[in-house]
Enzyme design. Structure first.
Site, PDB file in Angstrom:
ATOM      1  CG  HIS A   1      -0.243  -0.221   2.512  1.00 31.41           C
ATOM      2  ND1 HIS A   1       0.330  -1.436   2.834  1.00 31.41           N
ATOM      3  CD2 HIS A   1       0.021   0.612   3.560  1.00 31.41           C
ATOM      4  CE1 HIS A   1       0.897  -1.344   4.043  1.00 31.41           C
ATOM      5  NE2 HIS A   1       0.725  -0.114   4.492  1.00 31.41           N
TER       6      HIS A   1
ATOM      7  CB  CYS B   1       7.385  -1.137   0.466  1.00 29.93           C
ATOM      8  SG  CYS B   1       9.112  -1.063   0.991  1.00 29.93           S
ATOM      9  N   GLY B   2       6.832   1.612   1.222  1.00 34.30           N
ATOM     10  CA  GLY B   2       6.912   2.987   1.716  1.00 34.30           C
ATOM     11  C   GLY B   2       8.318   3.555   1.599  1.00 34.30           C
ATOM     12  CB  THR B   3      11.351   3.004   3.455  1.00 31.55           C
ATOM     13  OG1 THR B   3      11.257   1.590   3.738  1.00 31.55           O
ATOM     14  CG2 THR B   3      10.687   3.799   4.565  1.00 31.55           C
TER      15      THR B   3
ATOM     16  N   GLY C   1      11.879  -2.657   3.270  1.00 27.47           N
ATOM     17  CA  GLY C   1      11.314  -3.994   3.475  1.00 27.47           C
ATOM     18  C   GLY C   1      11.320  -4.819   2.199  1.00 27.47           C
ATOM     19  CG  MET C   2       8.981  -3.771  -1.305  1.00 26.06           C
ATOM     20  SD  MET C   2       8.053  -5.312  -1.563  1.00 26.06           S
ATOM     21  CE  MET C   2       6.433  -4.619  -1.961  1.00 26.06           C
TER      22      MET C   2
ATOM     23  NE  ARG D   1      36.312  -1.231 -11.356  1.00 23.61           N
ATOM     24  CZ  ARG D   1      35.903  -0.348 -12.266  1.00 23.61           C
ATOM     25  NH1 ARG D   1      36.045  -0.611 -13.550  1.00 23.61           N
ATOM     26  NH2 ARG D   1      35.354   0.797 -11.899  1.00 23.61           N
ATOM     27  CG  HIS D   2      31.640  -3.215 -12.111  1.00 24.99           C
ATOM     28  ND1 HIS D   2      31.901  -2.675 -10.881  1.00 24.99           N
ATOM     29  CD2 HIS D   2      32.058  -2.299 -13.027  1.00 24.99           C
ATOM     30  CE1 HIS D   2      32.433  -1.470 -11.028  1.00 24.99           C
ATOM     31  NE2 HIS D   2      32.540  -1.223 -12.324  1.00 24.99           N
TER      32      HIS D   2
HETATM   33  C1  RB5 Z   1       4.168  -0.039   5.569  1.00 25.53           C
HETATM   34  O1  RB5 Z   1       3.602   0.821   6.488  1.00 25.53           O
HETATM   35  C2  RB5 Z   1       5.678   0.164   5.502  1.00 25.53           C
HETATM   36  O2  RB5 Z   1       6.264  -0.356   6.644  1.00 25.53           O
HETATM   37  C3  RB5 Z   1       6.238  -0.485   4.253  1.00 25.53           C
HETATM   38  O3  RB5 Z   1       5.641   0.093   3.135  1.00 25.53           O
HETATM   39  C4  RB5 Z   1       7.735  -0.352   4.016  1.00 25.53           C
HETATM   40  O4  RB5 Z   1       8.136   0.974   4.124  1.00 25.53           O
HETATM   41  C5  RB5 Z   1       8.581  -1.275   4.756  1.00 25.53           C
HETATM   42  O5  RB5 Z   1       9.811  -1.310   4.637  1.00 25.53           O
END
Ligand code: RB5
Length: 149
Positions: A8, A64-66, A69-70, A131-132
């Protein structure tokens, strides 16, 4: 074939990226999520990274938000090199030096315009090899060791 997924927190940016891919006539599949309702990012990372790891897809984009996590989740998959990028330089390096096969971005970090620009840079940049490549081979060797133990 390119596969795209978000939670989301990345949904709005994902829509902008899908639009860009359509404009560029790049074949892409959307692996969800389909709205702004709260979901768990590892579920979508697993769909996209699983497809890249198996060879079903050549490239992936995860948001994802930041992006944190992905990227943590996607890099659990064999053969996946998921790079979290924040600006034009890291998007370029993600391809040139790391040959990232999954681009990861933060939907709460980047504007749709910035995100689209980073995807264009990643798509249009060539891997330098040399090299990479040697360094990527070392990552593969680590992966083999981890899987065996
Ligand atoms: C969801 O609130 C947030 O934690 C997710 O999108 C992401 O930023 C996780 O790393």
């Amino acid at each position: 074939m390119l596969v795209v997924g978000s939670d989301h927190g990345g949904y709005e940016l994902k829509l902008a990226i899908l639009e860009l891919l359509q404009e560029r006539a790049i074949e892409a599949a959307d692996f969800g999520t389909d709205g702004s309702a709260s979901v768990d990012y590892p579920d979508f990372a697993a769909k996209v990274a699983g497809a890249v790891s198996s060879g079903e897809a050549q490239l992936g984009i995860l948001i994802c938000g930041t992006g944190i996590g992905m990227s943590i989740s996607a890099n659990k998959f064999a053969g996946v090199r998921a790079a979290l990028v924040h600006d034009e330089f890291t998007a370029q390096m993600a391809r040139e030096h790391n040959n990232a096969n999954i681009l990861v971005m933060g939907g709460r970090v980047l504007s749709p315009q910035q995100g689209k620009k980073l995807v264009e840079i990643w798509l249009d940049t060539e891997f330098e090899g040399g090299r990479h490549q040697k360094r990527l081979d070392k990552i593969s060797a680590i992966e083999q060791k981890v899987i065996k133990h």
